[in-house]
Design a protein around this motif. Sequence first.
Motif, PDB file in Angstrom:
ATOM      1  N   ALA A 187      -2.556  -1.593 -10.537  1.00  0.00           N
ATOM      2  CA  ALA A 187      -3.517  -2.261  -9.664  1.00  0.00           C
ATOM      3  C   ALA A 187      -3.269  -1.906  -8.209  1.00  0.00           C
ATOM      4  O   ALA A 187      -2.125  -1.735  -7.769  1.00  0.00           O
ATOM      5  N   MET A 188      -4.346  -1.785  -7.475  1.00  0.00           N
ATOM      6  CA  MET A 188      -4.298  -1.513  -6.039  1.00  0.00           C
ATOM      7  C   MET A 188      -5.376  -2.334  -5.353  1.00  0.00           C
ATOM      8  O   MET A 188      -6.261  -2.884  -6.007  1.00  0.00           O
ATOM      9  N   MET A 189      -5.312  -2.397  -4.026  1.00  0.00           N
ATOM     10  CA  MET A 189      -6.305  -3.145  -3.267  1.00  0.00           C
ATOM     11  C   MET A 189      -6.454  -2.513  -1.885  1.00  0.00           C
ATOM     12  O   MET A 189      -5.565  -1.814  -1.404  1.00  0.00           O
ATOM     13  N   HIS A 190      -7.594  -2.785  -1.255  1.00  0.00           N
ATOM     14  CA  HIS A 190      -7.789  -2.490   0.161  1.00  0.00           C
ATOM     15  C   HIS A 190      -8.180  -3.785   0.866  1.00  0.00           C
ATOM     16  O   HIS A 190      -8.831  -4.650   0.273  1.00  0.00           O
ATOM     17  N   ALA A 191      -7.779  -3.904   2.110  1.00  0.00           N
ATOM     18  CA  ALA A 191      -8.116  -5.099   2.878  1.00  0.00           C
ATOM     19  C   ALA A 191      -8.198  -4.738   4.351  1.00  0.00           C
ATOM     20  O   ALA A 191      -7.612  -3.748   4.801  1.00  0.00           O
ATOM     21  N   SER A 192      -8.935  -5.544   5.091  1.00  0.00           N
ATOM     22  CA  SER A 192      -8.949  -5.397   6.540  1.00  0.00           C
ATOM     23  C   SER A 192      -7.573  -5.754   7.071  1.00  0.00           C
ATOM     24  O   SER A 192      -6.956  -6.736   6.637  1.00  0.00           O
ATOM     25  N   ALA A 193      -7.072  -4.967   8.014  1.00  0.00           N
ATOM     26  CA  ALA A 193      -5.749  -5.236   8.585  1.00  0.00           C
ATOM     27  C   ALA A 193      -5.705  -6.593   9.270  1.00  0.00           C
ATOM     28  O   ALA A 193      -4.643  -7.205   9.379  1.00  0.00           O
ATOM     29  N   GLY A 194      -6.856  -7.071   9.718  1.00  0.00           N
ATOM     30  CA  GLY A 194      -6.902  -8.361  10.395  1.00  0.00           C
ATOM     31  C   GLY A 194      -6.934  -9.549   9.450  1.00  0.00           C
ATOM     32  O   GLY A 194      -6.763 -10.696   9.893  1.00  0.00           O
ATOM     33  N   ASN A 195      -7.116  -9.294   8.162  1.00  0.00           N
ATOM     34  CA  ASN A 195      -7.183 -10.383   7.185  1.00  0.00           C
ATOM     35  C   ASN A 195      -5.772 -10.716   6.710  1.00  0.00           C
ATOM     36  O   ASN A 195      -5.407 -10.520   5.548  1.00  0.00           O
ATOM     37  N   THR A 196      -4.979 -11.238   7.630  1.00  0.00           N
ATOM     38  CA  THR A 196      -3.558 -11.435   7.353  1.00  0.00           C
ATOM     39  C   THR A 196      -3.310 -12.487   6.277  1.00  0.00           C
ATOM     40  O   THR A 196      -2.344 -12.381   5.520  1.00  0.00           O
ATOM     41  N   ASN A 197      -4.166 -13.496   6.191  1.00  0.00           N
ATOM     42  CA  ASN A 197      -3.980 -14.518   5.155  1.00  0.00           C
ATOM     43  C   ASN A 197      -4.111 -13.915   3.762  1.00  0.00           C
ATOM     44  O   ASN A 197      -3.310 -14.212   2.863  1.00  0.00           O
ATOM     45  N   ALA A 198      -5.142 -13.076   3.585  1.00  0.00           N
ATOM     46  CA  ALA A 198      -5.329 -12.436   2.280  1.00  0.00           C
ATOM     47  C   ALA A 198      -4.177 -11.489   1.970  1.00  0.00           C
ATOM     48  O   ALA A 198      -3.678 -11.451   0.835  1.00  0.00           O
ATOM     49  N   ILE A 199      -3.728 -10.731   2.969  1.00  0.00           N
ATOM     50  CA  ILE A 199      -2.627  -9.788   2.745  1.00  0.00           C
ATOM     51  C   ILE A 199      -1.364 -10.538   2.333  1.00  0.00           C
ATOM     52  O   ILE A 199      -0.654 -10.124   1.408  1.00  0.00           O
ATOM     53  N   ARG A 200      -1.074 -11.665   2.993  1.00  0.00           N
ATOM     54  CA  ARG A 200       0.092 -12.462   2.611  1.00  0.00           C
ATOM     55  C   ARG A 200      -0.033 -12.972   1.175  1.00  0.00           C
ATOM     56  O   ARG A 200       0.940 -12.989   0.415  1.00  0.00           O
ATOM     57  N   LEU A 201      -1.240 -13.387   0.807  1.00  0.00           N
ATOM     58  CA  LEU A 201      -1.457 -13.850  -0.564  1.00  0.00           C
ATOM     59  C   LEU A 201      -1.173 -12.738  -1.560  1.00  0.00           C
ATOM     60  O   LEU A 201      -0.447 -12.940  -2.547  1.00  0.00           O
ATOM     61  N   TYR A 202      -1.726 -11.549  -1.319  1.00  0.00           N
ATOM     62  CA  TYR A 202      -1.552 -10.446  -2.255  1.00  0.00           C
ATOM     63  C   TYR A 202      -0.085 -10.022  -2.327  1.00  0.00           C
ATOM     64  O   TYR A 202       0.425  -9.701  -3.404  1.00  0.00           O
ATOM     65  N   GLU A 203       0.602 -10.026  -1.197  1.00  0.00           N
ATOM     66  CA  GLU A 203       2.027  -9.684  -1.199  1.00  0.00           C
ATOM     67  C   GLU A 203       2.830 -10.724  -1.978  1.00  0.00           C
ATOM     68  O   GLU A 203       3.787 -10.385  -2.680  1.00  0.00           O
ATOM     69  N   SER A 204       2.437 -11.990  -1.884  1.00  0.00           N
ATOM     70  CA  SER A 204       3.149 -13.040  -2.625  1.00  0.00           C
ATOM     71  C   SER A 204       2.957 -12.879  -4.134  1.00  0.00           C
ATOM     72  O   SER A 204       3.817 -13.294  -4.920  1.00  0.00           O
ATOM     73  N   LEU A 205       1.833 -12.276  -4.542  1.00  0.00           N
ATOM     74  CA  LEU A 205       1.572 -12.056  -5.960  1.00  0.00           C
ATOM     75  C   LEU A 205       2.333 -10.859  -6.511  1.00  0.00           C
ATOM     76  O   LEU A 205       2.535 -10.752  -7.728  1.00  0.00           O
ATOM     77  N   GLY A 206       2.741  -9.944  -5.631  1.00  0.00           N
ATOM     78  CA  GLY A 206       3.485  -8.777  -6.084  1.00  0.00           C
ATOM     79  C   GLY A 206       2.925  -7.445  -5.647  1.00  0.00           C
ATOM     80  O   GLY A 206       3.316  -6.397  -6.169  1.00  0.00           O
ATOM     81  N   PHE A 207       2.018  -7.439  -4.672  1.00  0.00           N
ATOM     82  CA  PHE A 207       1.546  -6.194  -4.074  1.00  0.00           C
ATOM     83  C   PHE A 207       2.415  -5.854  -2.871  1.00  0.00           C
ATOM     84  O   PHE A 207       3.098  -6.720  -2.312  1.00  0.00           O
ATOM     85  N   ARG A 208       2.376  -4.602  -2.460  1.00  0.00           N
ATOM     86  CA  ARG A 208       3.065  -4.197  -1.241  1.00  0.00           C
ATOM     87  C   ARG A 208       2.223  -3.184  -0.482  1.00  0.00           C
ATOM     88  O   ARG A 208       1.352  -2.510  -1.052  1.00  0.00           O
ATOM     89  N   LEU A 209       2.493  -3.089   0.800  1.00  0.00           N
ATOM     90  CA  LEU A 209       1.772  -2.147   1.647  1.00  0.00           C
ATOM     91  C   LEU A 209       2.157  -0.720   1.278  1.00  0.00           C
ATOM     92  O   LEU A 209       3.338  -0.394   1.173  1.00  0.00           O
ATOM     93  N   ARG A 210       1.155   0.106   1.063  1.00  0.00           N
ATOM     94  CA  ARG A 210       1.401   1.546   0.894  1.00  0.00           C
ATOM     95  C   ARG A 210       1.074   2.300   2.172  1.00  0.00           C
ATOM     96  O   ARG A 210       1.863   3.106   2.634  1.00  0.00           O
ATOM     97  N   ARG A 211      -0.120   2.036   2.725  1.00  0.00           N
ATOM     98  CA  ARG A 211      -0.551   2.762   3.914  1.00  0.00           C
ATOM     99  C   ARG A 211      -1.436   1.908   4.791  1.00  0.00           C
ATOM    100  O   ARG A 211      -2.144   1.026   4.312  1.00  0.00           O
ATOM    101  N   ARG A 212      -1.389   2.214   6.061  1.00  0.00           N
ATOM    102  CA  ARG A 212      -2.385   1.697   6.992  1.00  0.00           C
ATOM    103  C   ARG A 212      -3.498   2.739   7.090  1.00  0.00           C
ATOM    104  O   ARG A 212      -3.228   3.935   7.080  1.00  0.00           O
ATOM    105  N   LEU A 213      -4.723   2.278   7.164  1.00  0.00           N
ATOM    106  CA  LEU A 213      -5.885   3.164   7.134  1.00  0.00           C
ATOM    107  C   LEU A 213      -6.795   2.898   8.311  1.00  0.00           C
ATOM    108  O   LEU A 213      -6.770   1.811   8.899  1.00  0.00           O
ATOM    109  N   ALA A 214      -7.620   3.883   8.611  1.00  0.00           N
ATOM    110  CA  ALA A 214      -8.728   3.689   9.547  1.00  0.00           C
ATOM    111  C   ALA A 214     -10.021   3.928   8.776  1.00  0.00           C
ATOM    112  O   ALA A 214     -10.269   5.040   8.306  1.00  0.00           O
ATOM    113  N   PHE A 215     -10.781   2.872   8.569  1.00  0.00           N
ATOM    114  CA  PHE A 215     -12.060   2.989   7.890  1.00  0.00           C
ATOM    115  C   PHE A 215     -13.111   3.347   8.934  1.00  0.00           C
ATOM    116  O   PHE A 215     -13.390   2.556   9.839  1.00  0.00           O
ATOM    117  N   GLY A 216     -13.670   4.529   8.821  1.00  0.00           N
ATOM    118  CA  GLY A 216     -14.655   4.965   9.800  1.00  0.00           C
ATOM    119  C   GLY A 216     -15.725   5.820   9.168  1.00  0.00           C
ATOM    120  O   GLY A 216     -15.629   6.208   7.990  1.00  0.00           O
TER     121      GLY A 216
END
Length: 250
Positions: A206-235
Motif C-alpha cells: 500500500a502507498m498513499m499521496h497527500a498534500s504536504a500541508g495536510n499534517t493531521n492526515a500524514i500523522r494519522l497515516y504514519e500512526s497506522l504504519g506508513f512512512r515518508l518515501r519522498r517529498r513531491l511537487a505536484f505541478g
Amino acid sequence: MTITDTDHRAEDPVLDDPVLDDPAWSALSGTHAHLAEGGDLARRYPADVSPFAAVRTWDDPGVWDAVLDLVGHGAEFPAPPESVVLPHGWVRGDPFAGVQLVETERLHGRPDDEAVVLGAADVPEMLDLVARAQPGPFLPRTYLLGRYVGIRRDGRLVAMAGERLRPAGWTEISAVATDERHRGQGLASRLVLDVVHHVQERGERAMMHASAGNTNAIRLYESLGFRLRRRLAFGTVRTPVSTGRTPVSG
C-alpha cells in the motif's frame, strides 16, 4: 508529478522501487491499461475517471507531440521535472508540495465488518461526500480504478476510502473522506486498514499521496504504519495555445 527530494530512499529496496518514481505511468501501462487513452509515449485516464496522466519518458523528442496529440492545445498536463527544458509555448504552472507515503512492516490491514463495497449506484453519495470533505479528485467513474468501501449511518454514507493508482506491485489508497459530523470516531483509520487488508491479501503493498500541508492526515497515516518515501511537487504544464505543431520532434 515532479519528484524533488530523495533523502528518504536510503538503501531500503521498498523505498527504492523505481515504479514509485512514476506510479501513474506504471498504472496506465499496466493494471489500468484497459482504461488508458493515448499511445506508447503519453497516456491519461478518461476525463470522468481521473485527472492523472503520464509519459513513458521525457527524454524522447517525440513526447511533446504525443502529449499535444493526447490533450490538445491550451490544455494542462502533469509537469516534467524542473530540469527538463520546455519547448517554446509550453508554460509551467505553480506547483504545490506533496508527499508520497509507503507501507512499513508496522502496517497491518484488517477487514472491517461495517465496511460496504461501493459502486456505480453509490456515485452520487460518494461525490457529495468528497465535495464536502475535500480529500482530492474523485470523479463520476473513479470507482472503476479499484475497490471503494464506505460506512453508513442511518443509511447515509458518512465515510469512504478506496484504491486509485495501481503501479506494479502497489496500490494507492485514496479518497479517504469522513463527514464532518462523524469525525473523531476512527472511521477513516478503519476504512484505510480495510483497504490495506485487501491490498496485502493479493500480494501488493500500500502507498498513499497527500498534500504536504495536510499534517493531521500524514500523522494519522504514519500512526497506522506508513512512512515518508519522498517529498513531491505536484505541478502542471500548459500546452501551447497556437495551432502550430511543436517544433521539437520534426
